[in-house]
Scaffold this motif. Structure first.
Motif, PDB file in Angstrom:
ATOM      1  N   GLY A  51       5.727 -11.115 -17.779  1.00 16.06           N
ATOM      2  CA  GLY A  51       5.457 -12.531 -17.530  1.00 16.06           C
ATOM      3  C   GLY A  51       5.249 -12.819 -16.055  1.00 16.06           C
ATOM      4  O   GLY A  51       4.323 -13.551 -15.671  1.00 16.06           O
ATOM      5  N   ASP A  52       6.099 -12.226 -15.208  1.00 14.57           N
ATOM      6  CA  ASP A  52       5.953 -12.408 -13.755  1.00 14.57           C
ATOM      7  C   ASP A  52       4.645 -11.823 -13.256  1.00 14.57           C
ATOM      8  O   ASP A  52       3.978 -12.398 -12.385  1.00 14.57           O
ATOM      9  CB  ASP A  52       7.124 -11.760 -13.017  1.00 14.57           C
ATOM     10  N   THR A  61       1.806 -14.162 -14.172  1.00 13.19           N
ATOM     11  CA  THR A  61       1.827 -15.326 -13.286  1.00 13.19           C
ATOM     12  C   THR A  61       1.302 -14.964 -11.903  1.00 13.19           C
ATOM     13  O   THR A  61       0.498 -15.702 -11.318  1.00 13.19           O
ATOM     14  CB  THR A  61       3.263 -15.890 -13.183  1.00 13.19           C
ATOM     15  N   SER A  62       1.722 -13.820 -11.375  1.00 10.83           N
ATOM     16  CA  SER A  62       1.277 -13.399 -10.041  1.00 10.83           C
ATOM     17  C   SER A  62      -0.217 -13.097 -10.012  1.00 10.83           C
ATOM     18  O   SER A  62      -0.909 -13.434  -9.044  1.00 10.83           O
ATOM     19  CB  SER A  62       2.046 -12.153  -9.601  1.00 10.83           C
ATOM     20  N   THR A 119      -2.605 -14.229 -12.053  1.00 15.30           N
ATOM     21  CA  THR A 119      -3.524 -15.306 -12.421  1.00 15.30           C
ATOM     22  C   THR A 119      -3.255 -16.610 -11.687  1.00 15.30           C
ATOM     23  O   THR A 119      -4.042 -17.552 -11.797  1.00 15.30           O
ATOM     24  CB  THR A 119      -3.445 -15.577 -13.934  1.00 15.30           C
ATOM     25  N   SER A 123      -1.718 -20.222 -10.732  1.00 14.23           N
ATOM     26  CA  SER A 123      -1.263 -21.389 -11.494  1.00 14.23           C
ATOM     27  C   SER A 123      -1.924 -21.485 -12.869  1.00 14.23           C
ATOM     28  O   SER A 123      -1.340 -22.037 -13.802  1.00 14.23           O
ATOM     29  CB  SER A 123      -1.518 -22.681 -10.703  1.00 14.23           C
ATOM     30  N   LYS A 128       0.245 -19.364 -15.132  1.00 10.01           N
ATOM     31  CA  LYS A 128       1.689 -19.604 -15.060  1.00 10.01           C
ATOM     32  C   LYS A 128       2.299 -20.011 -16.400  1.00 10.01           C
ATOM     33  O   LYS A 128       3.351 -19.481 -16.772  1.00 10.01           O
ATOM     34  CB  LYS A 128       2.011 -20.639 -13.993  1.00 10.01           C
ATOM     35  N   GLY A 181       2.576 -16.809 -18.445  1.00 12.96           N
ATOM     36  CA  GLY A 181       3.575 -15.928 -17.839  1.00 12.96           C
ATOM     37  C   GLY A 181       4.988 -16.432 -18.073  1.00 12.96           C
ATOM     38  O   GLY A 181       5.891 -15.646 -18.405  1.00 12.96           O
ATOM     39  N   ASP A 182       5.179 -17.738 -17.903  1.00 13.34           N
ATOM     40  CA  ASP A 182       6.504 -18.327 -18.147  1.00 13.34           C
ATOM     41  C   ASP A 182       6.914 -18.189 -19.606  1.00 13.34           C
ATOM     42  O   ASP A 182       8.073 -17.895 -19.915  1.00 13.34           O
ATOM     43  CB  ASP A 182       6.523 -19.802 -17.736  1.00 13.34           C
TER      44      ASP A 182
END
Length: 90
Positions: free
Chosen positions: A45-46, A49-50, A52, A54, A57, A60-61
């Motif tokens: 998930g992190d 997020t990193s 792609t 925002s 996010k 990822g969250d």
């Protein structure tokens, strides 16, 4: 002279020893699998997020939260298995 408690002697004591050992082993393995799965899923998930920003996010969250849920669920099941192995009631 205190009265002797025979609850943990003989067949009952042997059964408690076996089930406690088995329960603790299975519970420990379950907890380990849950922790590894949770950490790996949160890592994915992190990474999403990193990579792609925002835009990714929310995905990822969501994946990270799924990992936390799996870890918490495995922890709960593992504790229940350990308690059952020790003949504890909830």
């Amino acid at each position: 002279m205190p009265l002797e408690n025979n609850q943990n002697k003989g067949v009952t004591g042997a059964a408690k020893f076996v089930t406690s050992t088995l329960g603790n082993t299975v519970g420990g393995v379950g907890r380990t699998v849950g922790n590894v799965t949770g950490a790996a899923t949160r890592g994915v998930g992190d990474t999403i997020t990193s990579a792609t920003g925002s835009a990714g996010k929310p995905v990822g969250d969501a994946i990270g939260n799924l990992g936390t849920g799996v870890q918490n669920g495995a922890e709960s099941v593992s504790k229940g298995v350990e308690n059952a192995g020790q003949w504890k009631s909830s």
